[in-house]
Write a protein that holds these residues in place. Structure first.
Motif, PDB file in Angstrom:
ATOM      1  N   LEU A 160       0.828  -1.209   0.000  1.00 37.68           N
ATOM      2  CA  LEU A 160       0.000   0.000   0.000  1.00 37.68           C
ATOM      3  C   LEU A 160       0.860   1.256   0.000  1.00 37.68           C
ATOM      4  O   LEU A 160       0.596   2.211  -0.732  1.00 37.68           O
ATOM      5  CB  LEU A 160      -0.937  -0.005   1.208  1.00 37.68           C
ATOM      6  CG  LEU A 160      -2.105  -0.995   1.157  1.00 37.68           C
ATOM      7  CD1 LEU A 160      -2.868  -0.980   2.476  1.00 37.68           C
ATOM      8  CD2 LEU A 160      -3.046  -0.655   0.005  1.00 37.68           C
ATOM      9  N   ILE A 161       1.897   1.263   0.845  1.00 34.67           N
ATOM     10  CA  ILE A 161       2.793   2.423   0.914  1.00 34.67           C
ATOM     11  C   ILE A 161       3.467   2.654  -0.439  1.00 34.67           C
ATOM     12  O   ILE A 161       3.546   3.784  -0.931  1.00 34.67           O
ATOM     13  CB  ILE A 161       3.854   2.224   2.017  1.00 34.67           C
ATOM     14  CG1 ILE A 161       3.189   2.191   3.396  1.00 34.67           C
ATOM     15  CG2 ILE A 161       4.899   3.345   1.973  1.00 34.67           C
ATOM     16  CD1 ILE A 161       4.108   1.704   4.495  1.00 34.67           C
ATOM     17  N   GLY A 163       2.425   1.666  -3.423  1.00 38.16           N
ATOM     18  CA  GLY A 163       1.451   2.085  -4.426  1.00 38.16           C
ATOM     19  C   GLY A 163       1.027   3.532  -4.269  1.00 38.16           C
ATOM     20  O   GLY A 163       0.977   4.292  -5.247  1.00 38.16           O
ATOM     21  N   VAL A 164       0.729   3.930  -3.036  1.00 37.26           N
ATOM     22  CA  VAL A 164       0.277   5.309  -2.792  1.00 37.26           C
ATOM     23  C   VAL A 164       1.380   6.311  -3.121  1.00 37.26           C
ATOM     24  O   VAL A 164       1.141   7.326  -3.793  1.00 37.26           O
ATOM     25  CB  VAL A 164      -0.193   5.466  -1.330  1.00 37.26           C
ATOM     26  CG1 VAL A 164      -0.422   6.936  -0.994  1.00 37.26           C
ATOM     27  CG2 VAL A 164      -1.470   4.675  -1.096  1.00 37.26           C
ATOM     28  N   THR A 165       2.595   6.051  -2.648  1.00 41.30           N
ATOM     29  CA  THR A 165       3.687   6.993  -2.910  1.00 41.30           C
ATOM     30  C   THR A 165       4.055   7.033  -4.393  1.00 41.30           C
ATOM     31  O   THR A 165       4.460   8.082  -4.902  1.00 41.30           O
ATOM     32  CB  THR A 165       4.924   6.632  -2.071  1.00 41.30           C
ATOM     33  OG1 THR A 165       5.256   5.247  -2.263  1.00 41.30           O
ATOM     34  CG2 THR A 165       4.661   6.875  -0.599  1.00 41.30           C
ATOM     35  N   LEU A 167       1.929   6.739  -6.849  1.00 41.49           N
ATOM     36  CA  LEU A 167       0.915   7.600  -7.457  1.00 41.49           C
ATOM     37  C   LEU A 167       1.187   9.072  -7.144  1.00 41.49           C
ATOM     38  O   LEU A 167       1.045   9.941  -8.007  1.00 41.49           O
ATOM     39  CB  LEU A 167      -0.473   7.206  -6.955  1.00 41.49           C
ATOM     40  CG  LEU A 167      -1.015   5.851  -7.447  1.00 41.49           C
ATOM     41  CD1 LEU A 167      -2.347   5.548  -6.774  1.00 41.49           C
ATOM     42  CD2 LEU A 167      -1.173   5.847  -8.956  1.00 41.49           C
ATOM     43  N   LEU A 168       1.585   9.353  -5.902  1.00 43.78           N
ATOM     44  CA  LEU A 168       1.812  10.740  -5.491  1.00 43.78           C
ATOM     45  C   LEU A 168       3.040  11.352  -6.154  1.00 43.78           C
ATOM     46  O   LEU A 168       3.015  12.503  -6.599  1.00 43.78           O
ATOM     47  CB  LEU A 168       1.965  10.817  -3.968  1.00 43.78           C
ATOM     48  CG  LEU A 168       0.707  10.581  -3.122  1.00 43.78           C
ATOM     49  CD1 LEU A 168       1.068  10.573  -1.642  1.00 43.78           C
ATOM     50  CD2 LEU A 168      -0.340  11.650  -3.398  1.00 43.78           C
TER      51      LEU A 168
END
Length: 306
Positions: A160-161, A163-165, A167-168
């Motif tokens: 999750l970390i 994937g989110v980072t 995208l950001l």
């Protein structure tokens, strides 16, 4: 080179994992993998925090002390008075953003400013928690102790970390602009961007992930200490570089940084299985980092000659 930037940390993690399973076959289970990567989540979050700083061509020597302070706030104010705790966390993130703005406005060396701020964060942590103690909020412990099916929580959280980072930082337009601060700040200025505000935003991102790292650490340990995360400073730098990041040019890899954090976490367990003295483990982790960087340099030079 971009391909090798992510391929090398993946290979290094796979090799370490294979060697660990070979030495300890019982680790090849849900429970075993959970133990191997138990502390990977806070280290991965701290590594992402460091990545935001390196992304703008700075380096943060205070992230370990900052994570310790966030852990102390979590174990005290956030547990006893949640509203005060949330306000304190927001203030810490704003303080980090302010530090980035001051560094840019006064053209100060980030390595010196962050080193000085590490003593400030450490002093505040000691003021809050002079002796180890406190308690993790029940909801935080419940989150960190969730047992998803098939794979442990640490692996799910790492995915999750990453994937989110990704995208950001890589996919989002603002992330591209922030990487431009490290790549070509003059071009951003000519395009009408305020580089000081962008650097403050990058530092705010580091502060946010530093706070999350402190919270995750307390959720796992159920208590805090003013010195609980001091080693995260060097681990976070090593994780970013191991994951394909560079100190200049805004070249970072969020997925690689998380993989680098997982590799360093696994390296500690692997060295323990080898019954290597703790005094030698830091040096051995450094040797692993040097080997990976050497391989990356070799591939880079081959790319330049072809």
């Amino acid at each position: 080179m971009n391909r090798y930037r992510i391929l090398l940390p993946v290979v290094s993690l796979a090799v370490l994992l294979g060697l660990t399973f070979w030495m300890q076959p019982r680790a090849m289970s849900y429970f075993g993998v959970n133990l191997l990567f138990n502390l990977a989540v806070p280290i991965a979050l701290a590594t992402v925090a460091q990545m935001f700083i390196i992304m703008v061509n700075d380096i943060d020597l205070s992230i370990g002390a900052f994570v310790s302070l966030a852990a102390c706030v979590t174990a005290t104010w956030l547990n006893d008075a949640p509203l005060i705790g949330l306000l304190a966390m927001a203030a810490l993130i704003l303080a980090y953003a302010g530090m980035g703005a001051v560094i840019h406005a006064l053209e100060l060396p980030a390595i010196v400013v962050t080193l000085g701020m590490s003593f400030v964060w450490g002093g505040l942590a000691l003021f809050l928690l002079p002796t180890p103690g406190g308690a993790a909020p029940e909801w935080l412990r419940a989150i960190m102790k969730v047992k998803p099916p098939l794979v442990p929580m640490a692996v799910v959280a790492a995915l999750l970390i990453a994937g989110v980072t990704h995208l950001l930082v890589i996919r989002a337009g603002l992330g591209t602009v922030l990487r431009g601060v490290g790549g070509n700040p003059r071009a951003l200025t000519r395009a009408g961007w305020n580089v000081m505000q962008l650097k403050a935003l990058a530092y705010a991102g580091a502060g946010l992930f530093g706070v999350l790292a402190g919270m995750a650490l307390v959720g796992l340990t159920t208590a805090a200490d003013a010195n609980i995360a001091l080693r995260y400073t060097l681990l976070s730098i090593a994780g970013v570089i191991l994951g394909g990041g560079e100190f200049t040019g805004g070249k970072v890899s969020p997925v690689g940084a998380v993989i680098g954090a997982l590799t360093l976490t696994l390296a500690a367990s692997f060295l323990s299985f080898m019954r290597l003295s703790p005094d030698w483990q830091i040096g051995a982790q450094g040797a692993i980092l040097i080997l990976v960087l050497t391989a990356r340099l070799i591939f880079a030079r081959r790319g330049e000659t072809t």
